[in-house]
Scaffold this motif. Structure first.
Motif, mmCIF file in Angstrom:
data_model
loop_
_atom_site.group_PDB
_atom_site.id
_atom_site.type_symbol
_atom_site.label_atom_id
_atom_site.label_comp_id
_atom_site.label_asym_id
_atom_site.label_seq_id
_atom_site.Cartn_x
_atom_site.Cartn_y
_atom_site.Cartn_z
ATOM 1 N N GLN A 46 0.824 -1.206 0.000
ATOM 2 C CA GLN A 46 0.000 0.000 0.000
ATOM 3 C C GLN A 46 0.861 1.261 0.000
ATOM 4 O OE1 GLN A 46 -1.444 1.490 4.053
ATOM 5 N NE2 GLN A 46 -1.495 -0.732 4.348
ATOM 6 N N HIS A 47 0.326 2.334 -0.611
ATOM 7 C CA HIS A 47 1.000 3.628 -0.655
ATOM 8 C C HIS A 47 0.427 4.616 0.347
ATOM 9 C CE1 HIS A 47 2.352 2.873 -5.113
ATOM 10 N NE2 HIS A 47 2.919 2.068 -4.240
ATOM 11 N N SER A 48 -0.847 4.408 0.715
ATOM 12 C CA SER A 48 -1.484 5.344 1.644
ATOM 13 C C SER A 48 -2.581 4.626 2.424
ATOM 14 C CB SER A 48 -2.080 6.545 0.886
ATOM 15 O OG SER A 48 -3.095 6.116 -0.009
ATOM 16 N N CYS A 49 -2.990 5.266 3.513
ATOM 17 C CA CYS A 49 -4.060 4.719 4.347
ATOM 18 C C CYS A 49 -5.082 5.830 4.580
ATOM 19 C CB CYS A 49 -3.510 4.203 5.674
ATOM 20 S SG CYS A 49 -4.757 3.460 6.759
ATOM 21 N N SER A 50 -6.338 5.562 4.254
ATOM 22 C CA SER A 50 -7.388 6.576 4.351
ATOM 23 C C SER A 50 -8.383 6.231 5.458
ATOM 24 C CB SER A 50 -8.135 6.690 3.019
ATOM 25 O OG SER A 50 -9.252 7.547 3.139
ATOM 26 N N THR A 51 -8.803 7.241 6.198
ATOM 27 C CA THR A 51 -9.842 7.086 7.217
ATOM 28 C C THR A 51 -11.084 7.888 6.837
ATOM 29 O OG1 THR A 51 -8.921 8.952 8.476
ATOM 30 C CG2 THR A 51 -8.145 6.738 9.056
ATOM 31 N N ALA A 52 -11.257 8.153 5.552
ATOM 32 C CA ALA A 52 -12.353 8.997 5.081
ATOM 33 C C ALA A 52 -13.564 8.205 4.619
ATOM 34 C CB ALA A 52 -11.863 9.887 3.926
ATOM 35 N N PHE A 53 -13.531 6.876 4.721
ATOM 36 C CA PHE A 53 -14.612 6.059 4.190
ATOM 37 C C PHE A 53 -15.236 5.205 5.284
ATOM 38 C CE2 PHE A 53 -11.649 6.899 0.754
ATOM 39 C CZ PHE A 53 -12.481 7.265 -0.297
ATOM 40 N N TYR A 54 -16.407 4.686 4.999
ATOM 41 C CA TYR A 54 -17.047 3.728 5.896
ATOM 42 C C TYR A 54 -17.847 2.746 5.052
ATOM 43 C CZ TYR A 54 -20.995 6.966 5.250
ATOM 44 O OH TYR A 54 -21.961 7.778 4.721
ATOM 45 N N GLY A 55 -18.060 1.561 5.583
ATOM 46 C CA GLY A 55 -18.810 0.555 4.838
ATOM 47 C C GLY A 55 -18.715 -0.803 5.486
ATOM 48 N N ARG A 56 -19.581 -1.701 5.091
ATOM 49 C CA ARG A 56 -19.641 -3.043 5.667
ATOM 50 C C ARG A 56 -18.435 -3.892 5.287
ATOM 51 N NH1 ARG A 56 -23.551 -2.310 9.468
ATOM 52 N NH2 ARG A 56 -25.441 -1.417 8.553
ATOM 53 N N ASP A 57 -17.699 -3.487 4.256
ATOM 54 C CA ASP A 57 -16.540 -4.274 3.812
ATOM 55 C C ASP A 57 -15.227 -3.742 4.381
ATOM 56 O OD1 ASP A 57 -16.929 -1.939 2.176
ATOM 57 O OD2 ASP A 57 -15.328 -2.695 0.876
ATOM 58 N N LEU A 58 -15.279 -2.746 5.246
ATOM 59 C CA LEU A 58 -14.052 -2.143 5.782
ATOM 60 C C LEU A 58 -13.816 -2.586 7.223
ATOM 61 C CD1 LEU A 58 -14.400 1.504 4.389
ATOM 62 C CD2 LEU A 58 -13.461 -0.529 3.287
ATOM 63 N N PRO A 59 -12.549 -2.799 7.591
ATOM 64 C CA PRO A 59 -11.298 -2.424 6.938
ATOM 65 C C PRO A 59 -10.966 -3.331 5.739
ATOM 66 C CG PRO A 59 -10.830 -3.686 8.909
ATOM 67 C CD PRO A 59 -12.310 -3.446 8.901
ATOM 68 N N ALA A 60 -10.319 -2.715 4.743
ATOM 69 C CA ALA A 60 -9.970 -3.459 3.533
ATOM 70 C C ALA A 60 -8.873 -2.718 2.776
ATOM 71 C CB ALA A 60 -11.203 -3.638 2.653
ATOM 72 N N TYR A 61 -8.421 -3.335 1.688
ATOM 73 C CA TYR A 61 -7.372 -2.762 0.845
ATOM 74 C C TYR A 61 -7.914 -2.600 -0.569
ATOM 75 C CZ TYR A 61 -3.062 -2.599 -1.958
ATOM 76 O OH TYR A 61 -2.085 -2.251 -2.842
ATOM 77 N N ARG A 62 -7.663 -1.419 -1.189
ATOM 78 C CA ARG A 62 -8.110 -1.142 -2.554
ATOM 79 C C ARG A 62 -6.901 -1.178 -3.483
ATOM 80 N NH1 ARG A 62 -11.378 4.115 -2.615
ATOM 81 N NH2 ARG A 62 -9.308 5.068 -2.621
ATOM 82 N N PRO A 63 -6.706 -2.268 -4.219
ATOM 83 C CA PRO A 63 -5.489 -2.430 -5.032
ATOM 84 C C PRO A 63 -5.344 -1.428 -6.160
ATOM 85 C CG PRO A 63 -6.611 -4.542 -4.696
ATOM 86 C CD PRO A 63 -7.547 -3.477 -4.245
ATOM 87 N N GLU A 64 -6.443 -0.934 -6.717
ATOM 88 C CA GLU A 64 -6.331 -0.093 -7.912
ATOM 89 C C GLU A 64 -5.529 1.172 -7.676
ATOM 90 O OE1 GLU A 64 -10.410 2.616 -7.874
ATOM 91 O OE2 GLU A 64 -10.326 0.840 -9.145
ATOM 92 N N ASP A 65 -5.538 1.685 -6.438
ATOM 93 C CA ASP A 65 -4.728 2.864 -6.131
ATOM 94 C C ASP A 65 -3.862 2.643 -4.886
ATOM 95 O OD1 ASP A 65 -6.716 2.865 -4.258
ATOM 96 O OD2 ASP A 65 -7.391 4.919 -4.620
ATOM 97 N N PHE A 66 -3.660 1.358 -4.525
ATOM 98 C CA PHE A 66 -2.765 0.986 -3.416
ATOM 99 C C PHE A 66 -3.128 1.694 -2.109
ATOM 100 C CE2 PHE A 66 -0.438 0.849 -7.446
ATOM 101 C CZ PHE A 66 -0.040 -0.484 -7.480
#
Length: 340
Positions: free
Chosen positions: A125-145
């Motif tokens: 990963q390149h960054s870690c964001s705390t700006a989102f919420y959802g039933r699938d989080l915590p998680a990793y988004r590969p498209e933008d690392f």
């Protein structure tokens, strides 16, 4: 300079001279677990020490750690009663854990909902964001690392069934409660009142159930003072019980569903291990034969939310019947639950 050399540049009449570096091999399941477990143990040790000092943690988190004692969770990790793994892209933790013969344990989402745990699991990963919420989080988004921490873990609590097409989930999996003791025996039930409105719904329910080849039996739970003609004729398998009557004169019709299920269990004593509760307007489009263990039911995610900071109708109900709960999961049919 003006024409910088790029790795993807190519020419029709030339062969490139390339400087290459070997990529890191993909982490195995075991090394993935080790990295996450190391961080989780360190963080739980800090929480344990903070609670011993009487430190008040932020908001409802203090209540959560009081209910899920860090020392107990640390022991689960050390004794290898939990295994941390990464789900595939778009896969939920229920399926990911079941794929390795384990069961998703929801409470680990609260432990792993931080940047350090996600960094351990997904070091690319390149960054870690705390700006989102959802039933699938915590998680990793590969498209933008990007690692994604759940900003609202109490209102939009992570669930084992949560998934998103663009994320890979970080899952905590444990041994199925009681071991694999459930037999593949099924019984599907639904509750109705005696009316022409429900008459055609139940006929279609029986048709769809048979067409989809759903295993086991199908029983209509009729809330009425006596059997109707569908029950007497045997056209639709039925168990009849009197409607629920509240002492205070509260004749809220949906009370009939839990009451009818309770009477059916006590009066007929079904032997099937896996009970699926649906509504009469549900349609089976394919076979459903999900196996659950005792203590680990599954259900559809519902459309409403429990916000611990509010006093709306869902939270009023929750505080009345589950006043000290630290996690509330809004669910809807189908509900698949062990008979016990």
């Amino acid at each position: 300079g003006q024409y910088m050399t790029g790795c993807d540049a190519q020419g029709d009449h030339s062969r490139r001279f390339c400087a290459c570096r070997q990529k890191k091999s993909l982490p195995t399941h075991q090394t993935f677990h080790d990295r996450v477990a190391r961080v989780a143990l360190s963080q739980m040790r800090e929480k344990r020490d903070a609670l011993r000092r009487g430190t008040i943690l932020i908001g409802k988190i203090n209540e959560w750690w009081a209910a899920h004692k860090p020392a107990d969770l640390m022991e689960d990790v050390r004794e290898k009663r939990v295994s941390f793994l990464a789900a595939e892209l778009g896969q939920n933790c229920h399926d990911a854990c079941q794929g390795v013969g384990l069961s998703c344990q929801r409470h680990w989402f609260d432990v792993l909902n931080n940047c350090d745990a996600l960094k351990a699991g997904f070091p690319e990963q390149h960054s870690c964001s705390t700006a989102f919420y959802g039933r699938d989080l915590p998680a990793y988004r590969p498209e933008d690392f990007t690692a994604l921490v759940n900003q609202q873990p109490r209102t939009y609590s992570a669930s084992c069934g949560g998934r998103h097409a663009k994320t890979r989930r970080l899952c905590g999996c444990g041994f199925m409660k009681g071991g694999s003791t459930s037999s593949r025996t099924f019984h599907t039930v639904y509750n109705v009142q005696a009316s022409r409105y429900f008459e055609w719904q139940v006929r279609y329910m029986k048709l769809w159930f048979e067409q989809a080849a759903v295993p086991g039996r199908l029983t209509r739970l009729l809330s009425a003072n006596e059997p109707d003609f569908l029950a007497i004729s045997g056209e639709v398998p039925t168990h009849t019980s009197a409607p629920y009557k509240h002492a205070g004169g509260d004749f809220y019709t949906p009370y009939n569903k839990p009451w009818a299920v309770d009477r059916w269990l006590k009066e007929t004593k079904p032997t099937e291990d896996i009970i699926m509760i649906v509504d009469p307007d549900c349609m089976f489009v394919k076979k459903m034969d999900i196996v659950v263990e005792e203590g680990s039911p599954v259900a559809q995610q519902a459309f409403y939310n429990f916000d611990f900071e509010k006093n709306d109708v869902p939270m009023q109900v929750a505080r009345r019947y589950c006043n000290n709960c630290t996690f509330l999961d809004p669910i809807a049919v189908p509900i698949i639950i062990h008979r016990q």
